[in-house]
Design an enzyme around this catalytic site. Sequence first.
Site, PDB file in Angstrom:
ATOM      1  N   GLU A 178      -9.900   5.489   2.745  1.00  0.00           N
ATOM      2  CA  GLU A 178     -10.640   4.379   3.314  1.00  0.00           C
ATOM      3  C   GLU A 178      -9.668   3.241   3.587  1.00  0.00           C
ATOM      4  OE1 GLU A 178      -9.441   2.507  -0.191  1.00  0.00           O
ATOM      5  OE2 GLU A 178     -10.148   4.575   0.041  1.00  0.00           O
ATOM      6  N   SER A 210       1.796  -9.668  -0.711  1.00  0.00           N
ATOM      7  CA  SER A 210       1.368  -8.273  -0.629  1.00  0.00           C
ATOM      8  C   SER A 210       1.460  -7.661   0.758  1.00  0.00           C
ATOM      9  CB  SER A 210      -0.069  -8.145  -1.137  1.00  0.00           C
ATOM     10  OG  SER A 210      -0.932  -8.989  -0.399  1.00  0.00           O
ATOM     11  N   LYS A 224       0.809  -1.219   0.000  1.00  0.00           N
ATOM     12  CA  LYS A 224       0.000   0.000   0.000  1.00  0.00           C
ATOM     13  C   LYS A 224       0.846   1.275   0.000  1.00  0.00           C
ATOM     14  CE  LYS A 224      -4.179  -1.823   0.138  1.00  0.00           C
ATOM     15  NZ  LYS A 224      -5.151  -1.622  -0.969  1.00  0.00           N
TER      16      LYS A 224
END
Length: 702
Positions: free
Chosen positions: A397, A664, A375
């Site tokens: 969000e 991830s 991210k």
Amino acid sequence: MAAHLRHAFALAQQQKRPAFVAYLTAGFPERDETVDAMLGLEAGGADVIELGVPFSDPIADGPTIQDSSFAALQNGVDLPACLDYVREARARGLAVPVVFMGYYNPFLNYGEHKLMQDCKAAGVSGFIIVDLPPEEAVRFRNLASEHGLSYVPLIAPSTSDARIERLVGVATSFIYVVSTLGVTGARDSVSSDLPALVARIKKYTSLPLAVGFGVSNRDHFVHVGAHSEGVVIGSKIITTLKNAPRGQRAAAVTAFAREITQRADIVKSAAPAAESASTAAPAKETDALPHVLPPRFGEFGGQYAPEALVDCLDEIERAFNDALKDPAFWEEFRSYYSFVNRPSQLHKADRLTEECGGARIWLKREDLNHTGSHKINNALGQVLLAKRLGKRRIIAETGAGQHGVATATVCAKFGLECIIYMGAEDVRRQALNVFRIRLLGAKVVPVESGSKTLKDAINEAMRDWVTNVQTTHYLIGSAIGPHPFPTIVREFQSVIGRETREQMLALTGKLPDAVVACVGGGSNAIGMFHPFINDKSVRIYGVEAGGDGVETGRHSATLSAGRPGVLHGTRTYLMQDKDGQIIETHSISAGLDYPGVGPEHAWLKDSGRANYIVATDADAMIGLRKLSQTEGILPALETAHAVAKAVEIAASMPKDSDLVICLSGRGDKDVVSVAESLPKLGPKIGWDLRFEGSTSGINPAH
């Protein structure tokens, strides 16, 4: 029909008064009181009735209309019921025009041709669709005109003059003017900028203007009516209906309408004869302002957003396009690689490979990035973009919390205000990340509506953005949302796939034979996949969250079990019911618990370039255990879905082939969720982690 609407405004003008446009949500508060309320509003002086078609995710509406929409859905109200209300009202003598107001997905699901035919037959006059700007509305508007129905565009304070000129070109009866930025709801005062906004619009059209948002009393009505041909009131009517006793609600809205209009002599006038088609010239596709970047992936994508956001989206698109071409921007982006810990390592998983007995398995270690996931790539890129735009307030969000942590991190580094929206259920199950976000100086806003998960956090973030669009950048965390966000997120996350290409060529002299990534919204996956799309030798696998199993209905396997629709600004695959209402999803992993998917993934599925498969909660636990105990790497529950299916794929491949898993995120955030799930899932997969006499506070046996 469109003529019916024009007649209503013309009659009000003849009587030297503004037309009163009254909104109510179909089926609220009770399913059987809507027709009485419509007749009551007409008796009180309403000239036009906007009948709200309820939708599960009303992103441009405030709490009052949100709650009424949710209650109507609980009452079983759908689009056929809305048509029945209009038919019954007409049979009982309702003469004023009725406009359906709502969000596009229920209309799309009903079928546009059937919608026009049934609306005309029932006595509906037209449509106001909150998330269907003219770029997306040309076909819909022209189809409505063919049936003599009206399409009513919205214009907001943020709408540019160039855009106003095009918006008025698709109007056939009147124009809805949003008086102030924000969501619907009663306010203490009307915007002081209204006269200037109305003057800007009137330079381009002679059509009537109906002004809404925030109007709630007689003084507001008079003030707004002095500048426009119509005044819209909605939230106050909803509140009046809610507060009145059952059986007295029609009388209550009649009294309210009379207080607003102060019309002593209300005489019904016969509606003009229905027209078979509008006299308005068809709008052309070229009427829309061109995009500088492609807005679609095949039929998917687009920009289905409230009008208040469209100019901001255009500004973001232009700024991003300039950044794409600017070497200095990418030089600045790369200058923070040491902060992010890029390039991330490509690790050969020897023991996992040996256990599978097939292809060599490689792990692209995004879990080693600063903040613990992929991210940070997108958060960094978008904050640099926000700086270019001069926006110093950042909202985001988050589901699993990793995007929230990454956003809070970069905002702390650059000294920006940061607000993170998170579903209340995700706040509970991701308490560690919530605390990390707060440690970084950001504010966490728990969202209590809906399923209290990622979907609802996105809804609330978009409401904030609509309200504060002039000062705020919405840092969307996945490859979803209105154009250009799916493209922006993909470009910043494509560093994953580009590095993987370079590293595989350096280590093996060839490209991988397969790449695998988990897919919720799909940012890590599209970042891995996109650089390999044109390499036909590389097979692409996305792994969705199967929850308790697709057959149970408790899952988040959108591409595997959903169908196309429109949500959160984009056309993509969705989990939805037959009426186009978004249904609740389930996954053990908060980051995959989302009823949509990035539109580029939808295109990759339909084109056949990528394969999308499903891993259940139990599969994910198996994947987590296997990677942890063979490689000493604890993956995030999201990533564990990809691991579970990757080992199956690798086992079916030759030993001289190579498979890369996008790892991830790391799994420390999920330890409590794993512990809570083991009593249910442990026996199914043969994993007993009970800690007898443990004082750790994590005891699956209790």
